[in-house]
Design a protein around this motif. Sequence first.
Motif, PDB file in Angstrom:
ATOM      1  N   GLU A 173      35.834  34.258  21.618  1.00  0.00           N
ATOM      2  CA  GLU A 173      36.841  35.031  22.338  1.00  0.00           C
ATOM      3  C   GLU A 173      36.211  35.693  23.571  1.00  0.00           C
ATOM      4  N   GLY A 223      38.009  32.773  29.952  1.00  0.00           N
ATOM      5  CA  GLY A 223      39.159  31.884  29.925  1.00  0.00           C
ATOM      6  C   GLY A 223      39.444  31.302  28.557  1.00  0.00           C
ATOM      7  N   SER A 231      46.191  35.195  15.196  1.00  0.00           N
ATOM      8  CA  SER A 231      46.739  35.440  16.524  1.00  0.00           C
ATOM      9  C   SER A 231      48.055  36.197  16.440  1.00  0.00           C
ATOM     10  N   CYS A 260      36.153  30.037  32.689  1.00  0.00           N
ATOM     11  CA  CYS A 260      37.455  29.464  32.335  1.00  0.00           C
ATOM     12  C   CYS A 260      37.291  28.475  31.193  1.00  0.00           C
ATOM     13  N   ALA A 314      39.560  33.004  25.736  1.00  0.00           N
ATOM     14  CA  ALA A 314      40.495  33.925  25.097  1.00  0.00           C
ATOM     15  C   ALA A 314      41.882  33.841  25.710  1.00  0.00           C
ATOM     16  N   ASP A 315      41.968  33.400  26.982  1.00  0.00           N
ATOM     17  CA  ASP A 315      43.266  33.280  27.639  1.00  0.00           C
ATOM     18  C   ASP A 315      44.046  32.042  27.210  1.00  0.00           C
ATOM     19  N   THR A 316      43.377  31.065  26.619  1.00  0.00           N
ATOM     20  CA  THR A 316      44.030  29.778  26.387  1.00  0.00           C
ATOM     21  C   THR A 316      44.057  29.329  24.932  1.00  0.00           C
ATOM     22  N   SER A 374      39.416  32.466  36.285  1.00  0.00           N
ATOM     23  CA  SER A 374      40.447  32.981  35.381  1.00  0.00           C
ATOM     24  C   SER A 374      40.599  34.468  35.649  1.00  0.00           C
ATOM     25  N   VAL A 424      43.329  30.726  37.178  1.00  0.00           N
ATOM     26  CA  VAL A 424      42.937  29.888  36.048  1.00  0.00           C
ATOM     27  C   VAL A 424      42.878  28.426  36.480  1.00  0.00           C
ATOM     28  N   ARG A 456      41.041  36.910  33.569  1.00  0.00           N
ATOM     29  CA  ARG A 456      40.270  37.740  32.631  1.00  0.00           C
ATOM     30  C   ARG A 456      38.800  37.767  33.017  1.00  0.00           C
ATOM     31  N   HIS A 457      38.261  36.626  33.412  1.00  0.00           N
ATOM     32  CA  HIS A 457      36.852  36.600  33.797  1.00  0.00           C
ATOM     33  C   HIS A 457      36.627  37.382  35.097  1.00  0.00           C
TER      34      HIS A 457
END
Length: 737
Positions: free
Chosen positions: A654, A657, A668, A636, A659-661, A469, A500, A471-472
């Motif tokens: 959070e 991955g 939110s 992820c 937090a991304d999904t 991902s 991702v 973010r990771h």
Amino acid sequence: MLGNRTHLMTQKTPPKGKQTDASEAQAKGKPAKATEKQRAQTGRPKDGKAEALSNITPERVAVSAKSESAVSRNIADQAPEQTSSPTMASAAKAPEAPETISPEVSEKKPENARSEASSPDTTRVSPAQKNPVERVSVAFTAELPEAEPTLEDKKTLAETDEPPSVPVNAEDAMPTTEPVFLNHAPNEEPVPMEAAGPAPVPQDLKPSEETPPPEPEFILAETEPPAAQVEAKPEPTPHHTVSAIPSMFIIQITPELAPVAKVGGLADVVFGLSNELEIRGNHVEIILPKYDCLRYDHIWGLCETYNDLWVPWYGGAIHCTVYFGFVHGRKCFFIEPHSADNFFNRGCIYGFNDDVMRFAFFTRAAMEFLWKSGKNPEIIHCHDWQTALAPVFLFEIYKFLGMTHPRVCFTIHNFKHQGVTGAQLLHATGLNRPEYYFHYDRLQDNFNPHALNLMKGGVVYSNFVTTVSPRHASEAKDQGQGFGLEPTLHIHHVKYGGVVNGVDYNVWNPEIDRYLPYHFGLDNIDDKYKNKKALRDRLMIADNEKPIVAFVGRLDPQKGLELIRHAIFYTLHRRGQFVLLGSSPDGQINSYFWSLKHQLNDNPDCHIEIGFNEELSHLIYAGADIMLVPSQFEPCGLTQLIAMRYGTIPVVREVGGLADTVFDKDYSYKPLHERNGYVFKNYDYSGLESALGRALSCYYDYPEHFRELMKNAMRYDFSWKNPGQDYLNIYDYIREK
């Protein structure tokens, strides 16, 4: 066209005795009145050929004049190339077909040009062969009269067998009917049509009453053009987006593959990505160990394909047999070593002290098989530390044996497990030269100068490095989640990125899932509760109104084991039920959860299943109400993606991955219809209770809101469509070109 035909049928016929043939009147030197008027308008002098101008308006004369000037320039450019001999001139001009020239313009040509035009070698070009602009010019200029030919021209024409390509007199040049026009808007310029019969005369070109109209029967027979040319509209050309990336031969080297050898999400990623790459036209083959615990019921056509593979090991060689079979359509090779070390006949995939040596041997065997079998892929895609030595073997050994074509993509699914070992690995695999590999720029561990790091070797030697991902990828490089590889990632940041993961909706889809007793979707979401009852019946837990909270995955400290344990008791305290499915490569962790299972074995609202079962996991995803993912870190995560597809609400931490999904229902920034779960930030009991407590309260107190949240989650698309294209872009970037 029917309107044009009616116009022709209703044309007025002059009174009897007034009808005069225009051609006869002109032959006697008595031009028609309409011709007198038009000559007065155009200002042309009277002559014996003036009847050709009877139907020409000032606008058409202007168009004809433009065409004459263009043709004159063309003749002036070609004049130096003409020779005195008509035969030689026509032979020289044979490759270039001359255009039909208006008769008036032909007066400006020399006499030898007239002979050239009438030569048998000259190719005549019809108006249909010209471009649309030239056809308009020819259609108008063909009506202009030609001057009387000279005596020498007539003698030359009399001696020629072939008819002249340019008409001799105005009668030959005059068309028998008016030019044909397509139906057009009132403000459009009429354009001649190529392949239609005579059409009705436009209003501005009507003949005068002294000129007799054609017979109506003749007009009806010839004015009707083909329907396809008048009525049919051209269909728009369909636009297909075609990828510019050519198809490639891709080899996946992996320790796991769903569903035959699965411990965690790595198995699902390899299967889903391989499927997507094949859908896009690539040839994909997968190489993995032949474990004794494989799900052989998912392998079709298993057979020996290479029974004499000798893999170098500790200065000698180990004999291996390679098997081939299809796993739900994927082409797979299984390597079975015949060794006293018993590498892959231990009842499970991970959890042994010599795991590093086991998978180092497998990776060397996979590369040896590629070389000896003559396979020459564009891309070798290896996964995690278990296969991280593949690029090292390729560029330090097999490149010098002729394998110069493949390029390597290395995907890191988990930075925590890196395959740290000692110098004996070099001697076992045949790499040797410890002084060479114990270098900071190669395999030496960043913190222990006396250890080798397999994952670091994969990062250094591969052509591109991905994690699962974006973010990771940033967290691992810059926020301390690289577990010591941060300096190496910074050095090689130009070939590092995140893609991702996706979910294979051919496998994880409640509408077609072959493991579910009842299929459901957004339109019939109530059938989800039939699966909930089937899950309770299978696990022998109480059938009541309580929500089911579930955990499915690997029992690893990264997954937040202490929070999972706390969630079990918290859920039971809040009038919920808890189901756990998973196993750990660590025997102590397995032992702890076995003891927990015995402790709660008599509780009708709890079931703990140690191990992994593919069919049961599908039923848990479909039957549970809430899916728990309280990870310390999560590259992820497939669990929350699959859960949302089945309408099971994820409760996640959070991070990475997750937090991304997943977007919190209450806090939110997303609009309400895009919120799909519950999120907590702090890794502690309070954080877990804040999110899980809100989910349980919503289930009991606001069932309509909980139902809408389920629908929001099911609408999300986390298929392999976009990740598959991302990986193809990476492959195309690094492949040999």
